[in-house]
Design a protein around this motif. Structure first.
Motif, PDB file in Angstrom:
ATOM      1  N   LYS A 184       0.835  -1.209   0.000  1.00 20.95           N
ATOM      2  CA  LYS A 184       0.000   0.000   0.000  1.00 20.95           C
ATOM      3  C   LYS A 184       0.864   1.251   0.000  1.00 20.95           C
ATOM      4  N   THR A 185       1.861   1.270   0.882  1.00 25.19           N
ATOM      5  CA  THR A 185       2.662   2.485   1.004  1.00 25.19           C
ATOM      6  C   THR A 185       3.608   2.664  -0.171  1.00 25.19           C
ATOM      7  N   SER A 226       1.386   4.065  -2.803  1.00 24.38           N
ATOM      8  CA  SER A 226       1.091   5.438  -2.416  1.00 24.38           C
ATOM      9  C   SER A 226       2.210   6.375  -2.838  1.00 24.38           C
ATOM     10  N   ARG A 227       3.440   5.967  -2.609  1.00 26.71           N
ATOM     11  CA  ARG A 227       4.576   6.826  -2.943  1.00 26.71           C
ATOM     12  C   ARG A 227       4.733   6.971  -4.462  1.00 26.71           C
ATOM     13  N   LEU A 262      -0.241   3.887   9.173  1.00 25.70           N
ATOM     14  CA  LEU A 262      -0.882   3.205   8.044  1.00 25.70           C
ATOM     15  C   LEU A 262      -2.310   3.710   7.860  1.00 25.70           C
ATOM     16  N   VAL A 270      -2.198   7.038   6.080  1.00 25.12           N
ATOM     17  CA  VAL A 270      -2.046   6.931   4.623  1.00 25.12           C
ATOM     18  C   VAL A 270      -3.423   6.848   3.973  1.00 25.12           C
ATOM     19  N   ASP A 308       1.974  10.843   1.034  1.00 24.36           N
ATOM     20  CA  ASP A 308       3.330  10.394   0.725  1.00 24.36           C
ATOM     21  C   ASP A 308       4.187  10.380   1.986  1.00 24.36           C
ATOM     22  N   GLU A 347       3.124  10.169   5.135  1.00 26.71           N
ATOM     23  CA  GLU A 347       2.660   9.111   6.034  1.00 26.71           C
ATOM     24  C   GLU A 347       3.164   7.742   5.567  1.00 26.71           C
ATOM     25  N   SER A 348       3.257   7.558   4.251  1.00 26.39           N
ATOM     26  CA  SER A 348       3.786   6.301   3.712  1.00 26.39           C
ATOM     27  C   SER A 348       5.240   6.118   4.118  1.00 26.39           C
ATOM     28  N   THR A 367       6.888   3.141   6.651  1.00 29.58           N
ATOM     29  CA  THR A 367       8.047   2.353   6.243  1.00 29.58           C
ATOM     30  C   THR A 367       9.179   2.462   7.261  1.00 29.58           C
TER      31      THR A 367
END
Length: 270
Positions: free
Chosen positions: A21-22, A25-26, A90, A93, A121, A123-124, A128
């Motif tokens: 997901k992240t 997202s990025r 998460l 995001v 971005d 929050e992603s 991580t």
């Protein structure tokens, strides 16, 4: 491949795995930002996002009262805190991409979408960083149960953009400004410098997210000839009846555009 920003947002929301997901997202945030910089912005479009985003099978989501409590000074307690913050990030995001998708039909200036894409971005990146910290300690996101109520504010405000801005960035994320310095001190005393570094990045960037909320909340109040302070109080009392609770990080809240008369009258303090 999604062709509009709203489609991109929905694709993130319907991706279950946290790392996937992240990463998505990025990529989508970078594509939007590049298109804006090139002067050929992607179409915002419209979408009907799911009421709840897709989630991995783990962690188990429990009612708040059932989430195990651990002493924060212990190693297990710090690990649980790290997991809880990763869970918050998460959810953040999804909250920011949901802001883009759910309210894409509203005629906002492009800067509205710039702000929330940037927030998603960041929050992603935060998620991580925290996953890396968990894995460096032999754990991972999903290893511990988590709070099931994190998405409740999004569901409650799904039909009201002013309420969403008031409750999510201006109450929930502003609370992060209050509590993060204490967490940084806790991990610094334990010698967890990688966690300290991650939390310091989160702390600096969360100010932006609260500021975006205040900026667009005031924009809408001005457009609709509403008193921002009175409107904020009414919406928080309706959608977040627990109120705001001191102590408040007044300096960082002010930096984010939230004066004390917004939040002190909603507190339980005398």
């Amino acid at each position: 491949m999604p062709r509009t920003l709203a489609d991109m947002a929905t694709e993130v929301l319907t991706t279950a795995d946290g790392r996937a997901k992240t990463a998505l997202s990025r990529r989508h945030a970078a594509a939007w930002t590049a298109s804006r910089a090139a002067g050929t912005p992607l179409i915002v479009g419209e979408a009907t996002p799911p009421l709840r985003p897709s989630r991995p099978e783990k962690p188990d989501l429990l009612p708040p009262r059932d989430v195990p409590r651990r002493k924060p000074g212990s190693e297990a307690g710090r690990l649980a805190m790290l997991h809880a913050v990763a869970h918050i990030e998460l959810n953040a995001v999804d909250l920011h991409w949901d802001m883009v998708a759910r309210f894409s039909r509203i005629p906002f200036p492009p800067g509205f979408f710039d702000d929330w894409v940037r927030a998603a971005d960041e929050e992603s990146k935060h998620f991580t960083l925290l996953c890396d910290c968990l894995e460096a300690r032999g754990s991972h996101y999903g290893a511990l149960p988590a709070h099931a109520g994190m998405w409740r504010a999004a569901e409650d405000t799904a039909g009201d953009i002013l309420a969403r801005l008031a409750v999510v960035p201006m109450v929930l994320e502003a609370r992060g400004l209050d509590v993060t310095p204490g967490m940084i001190d806790l991990f610094r005393r334990a010698g967890d410098e990688d966690v300290v570094s991650a939390l310091e990045i989160i702390y600096a960037e969360e100010v932006h997210h609260v500021a975006y909320g205040a900026k667009w909340f005031n924009f809408l109040c001005g457009r609709d000839d509403l008193d921002p302070t009175e409107t904020f109080h009414a919406l928080v009392r309706r959608y977040f009846p627990g109120g705001t609770k001191p102590p408040f990080n007044e300096e960082k809240r002010a930096e984010a555009g939230m004066p004390p008369d917004f939040y002190w009258p909603l507190s339980d303090a005398p």
